[in-house]
Design a protein around this motif. Sequence first.
Motif, PDB file in Angstrom:
ATOM      1  N   LEU A 193       0.821  -1.199   0.000  1.00  0.00           N
ATOM      2  CA  LEU A 193       0.000   0.000   0.000  1.00  0.00           C
ATOM      3  C   LEU A 193       0.859   1.253   0.000  1.00  0.00           C
ATOM      4  O   LEU A 193       1.923   1.313   0.621  1.00  0.00           O
ATOM      5  N   GLY A 194       0.361   2.286  -0.679  1.00  0.00           N
ATOM      6  CA  GLY A 194       1.051   3.555  -0.772  1.00  0.00           C
ATOM      7  C   GLY A 194       0.676   4.488   0.368  1.00  0.00           C
ATOM      8  O   GLY A 194       0.156   4.062   1.404  1.00  0.00           O
ATOM      9  N   PRO A 195       0.909   5.778   0.190  1.00  0.00           N
ATOM     10  CA  PRO A 195       0.637   6.760   1.247  1.00  0.00           C
ATOM     11  C   PRO A 195      -0.831   6.767   1.649  1.00  0.00           C
ATOM     12  O   PRO A 195      -1.718   6.451   0.847  1.00  0.00           O
ATOM     13  N   VAL A 196      -1.078   7.150   2.909  1.00  0.00           N
ATOM     14  CA  VAL A 196      -2.455   7.285   3.381  1.00  0.00           C
ATOM     15  C   VAL A 196      -2.922   8.738   3.341  1.00  0.00           C
ATOM     16  O   VAL A 196      -4.125   9.005   3.447  1.00  0.00           O
ATOM     17  N   ASP A 197      -1.978   9.677   3.200  1.00  0.00           N
ATOM     18  CA  ASP A 197      -2.334  11.091   3.226  1.00  0.00           C
ATOM     19  C   ASP A 197      -2.200  11.761   1.857  1.00  0.00           C
ATOM     20  O   ASP A 197      -2.456  12.952   1.720  1.00  0.00           O
ATOM     21  N   ASN A 198      -1.817  11.020   0.850  1.00  0.00           N
ATOM     22  CA  ASN A 198      -1.702  11.537  -0.513  1.00  0.00           C
ATOM     23  C   ASN A 198      -2.112  10.411  -1.437  1.00  0.00           C
ATOM     24  O   ASN A 198      -1.299   9.577  -1.836  1.00  0.00           O
ATOM     25  N   GLY A 271     -17.797   6.902  14.384  1.00  0.00           N
ATOM     26  CA  GLY A 271     -16.654   7.505  13.714  1.00  0.00           C
ATOM     27  C   GLY A 271     -16.098   6.612  12.620  1.00  0.00           C
ATOM     28  O   GLY A 271     -16.502   5.449  12.456  1.00  0.00           O
ATOM     29  N   GLN A 272     -15.149   7.176  11.865  1.00  0.00           N
ATOM     30  CA  GLN A 272     -14.502   6.440  10.792  1.00  0.00           C
ATOM     31  C   GLN A 272     -13.221   5.785  11.313  1.00  0.00           C
ATOM     32  O   GLN A 272     -12.345   6.482  11.849  1.00  0.00           O
ATOM     33  N   PRO A 273     -13.071   4.462  11.172  1.00  0.00           N
ATOM     34  CA  PRO A 273     -11.849   3.809  11.663  1.00  0.00           C
ATOM     35  C   PRO A 273     -10.572   4.392  11.070  1.00  0.00           C
ATOM     36  O   PRO A 273      -9.540   4.450  11.749  1.00  0.00           O
ATOM     37  N   GLN A 274     -10.604   4.836   9.813  1.00  0.00           N
ATOM     38  CA  GLN A 274      -9.400   5.399   9.216  1.00  0.00           C
ATOM     39  C   GLN A 274      -8.944   6.650   9.971  1.00  0.00           C
ATOM     40  O   GLN A 274      -7.747   6.891  10.119  1.00  0.00           O
ATOM     41  N   ASP A 275      -9.903   7.442  10.472  1.00  0.00           N
ATOM     42  CA  ASP A 275      -9.539   8.618  11.262  1.00  0.00           C
ATOM     43  C   ASP A 275      -8.806   8.200  12.534  1.00  0.00           C
ATOM     44  O   ASP A 275      -7.846   8.860  12.961  1.00  0.00           O
ATOM     45  N   ALA A 276      -9.269   7.110  13.155  1.00  0.00           N
ATOM     46  CA  ALA A 276      -8.598   6.621  14.364  1.00  0.00           C
ATOM     47  C   ALA A 276      -7.186   6.146  14.052  1.00  0.00           C
ATOM     48  O   ALA A 276      -6.247   6.383  14.821  1.00  0.00           O
ATOM     49  N   LEU A 277      -7.012   5.459  12.901  1.00  0.00           N
ATOM     50  CA  LEU A 277      -5.684   5.012  12.504  1.00  0.00           C
ATOM     51  C   LEU A 277      -4.759   6.198  12.268  1.00  0.00           C
ATOM     52  O   LEU A 277      -3.601   6.212  12.712  1.00  0.00           O
ATOM     53  N   ASN A 278      -5.262   7.221  11.566  1.00  0.00           N
ATOM     54  CA  ASN A 278      -4.455   8.409  11.312  1.00  0.00           C
ATOM     55  C   ASN A 278      -4.051   9.085  12.618  1.00  0.00           C
ATOM     56  O   ASN A 278      -2.904   9.524  12.787  1.00  0.00           O
ATOM     57  N   ASP A 297      -1.547  -2.453  24.777  1.00  0.00           N
ATOM     58  CA  ASP A 297      -2.350  -3.111  25.809  1.00  0.00           C
ATOM     59  C   ASP A 297      -3.621  -2.328  26.106  1.00  0.00           C
ATOM     60  O   ASP A 297      -4.697  -2.915  26.332  1.00  0.00           O
ATOM     61  N   MET A 298      -3.505  -0.997  26.130  1.00  0.00           N
ATOM     62  CA  MET A 298      -4.681  -0.175  26.414  1.00  0.00           C
ATOM     63  C   MET A 298      -5.732  -0.323  25.311  1.00  0.00           C
ATOM     64  O   MET A 298      -6.935  -0.422  25.589  1.00  0.00           O
ATOM     65  N   PHE A 299      -5.279  -0.330  24.057  1.00  0.00           N
ATOM     66  CA  PHE A 299      -6.229  -0.522  22.948  1.00  0.00           C
ATOM     67  C   PHE A 299      -6.891  -1.896  23.048  1.00  0.00           C
ATOM     68  O   PHE A 299      -8.087  -2.039  22.788  1.00  0.00           O
ATOM     69  N   GLU A 300      -6.115  -2.913  23.386  1.00  0.00           N
ATOM     70  CA  GLU A 300      -6.684  -4.246  23.528  1.00  0.00           C
ATOM     71  C   GLU A 300      -7.749  -4.266  24.616  1.00  0.00           C
ATOM     72  O   GLU A 300      -8.837  -4.843  24.440  1.00  0.00           O
TER      73      GLU A 300
END
Length: 343
Positions: A193-198, A271-278, A297-300
């Motif tokens: 995969l390429g860039p996520v912001d461009n 919300g959008q999961p991609q926003d959380a990833l960013n 661990d906190m996310f889990e």
Amino acid sequence: MADAEPGIFASMPRIREISVGDSADLDAHLREATTPFIMRGLIADWPMVQAGRRSSRAARDYIQAHARDLPFAVSVGTPDSGGRLFYDDATGMNFQMLRAKLPEIFARIDANEGAADAHAIYLASIDLHQFFVGLHEANHVDLGARTPIASIWMGTPTRIAAHNDVPDNLACVAVGRRRFTVFPREQFRYLYLGPVDNTPAGRAVSMVDFHNPDFAAHPRFREALKHGQVAELEAGDALYIPAMWWHHVEGLAAFNVLVNYWWRETPRWLGQPQDALNHAMLAIRDLPADEKAHWRDMFEQYVFANGPDVTDHIPEAARGVLAPLTADTAGRLRAFLLRALSR
């Protein structure tokens, strides 16, 4: 398959095909499906399909007759792109984004049809309700209680790099032919995969050229090919693509039209999961290793496991966003995040 089919597709399994009866039957298949499937002839009776069978010009005339007098966003590629709308050799794209009225765009397609040095012309994800009058009403699939976004995609021969979408997707070929190559969600590891912001169109895309894969630069792509499936769809056919499945899409005819429907089974206020990833890349990715391990661990605990030990010790009325979200608590959390991000 078409005579010009690139070599990597020849040995790939074909996407499965099913038959459906009425809209209730379609609804049941969509609810139960976890993998893509094709429905041949699902939209064969659409007036748009019938117009396209007469000629490309007839299809354009039919569509243009329903168009509002608005400027449309259109991508125009270079003659040497081979229809591949992608990155250029620098940090930009090999196509221009322009705006024009639909008659002007279609006149350009008319003039270039059949020319060896023609520019790729592509109208992507045009909202059917906003840009047309009556086109959706005369050409649509009954999706029951779903409230999908309905879009139309039109253009000359194009190649759109493998990408995925958050919603479920029903893609209906109305004019021309399209080849879809699909991969399960987890194959992102092997698609480079390429860039996520461009990105060419808002989602990260595979950097692999499916017509000429460079296995020296992308050796793990061979693993993705073991799990890929391919099919060529004719006008009237439809393909269901589950949420987050990767798909590479090619328009194969001189003029191609696709109508697609996107929907999510989750509430619109989530919300959008991609926003959380960013945001995680902004806040967590570059921390020291021991701190990253703690946040993993906190996310889990709070997101992925989300077991009773998260809330059982807190009075129910005081759990806030730790309780199952509602439209109200989701709105408050979104406002909190907006304030935090604006500091």
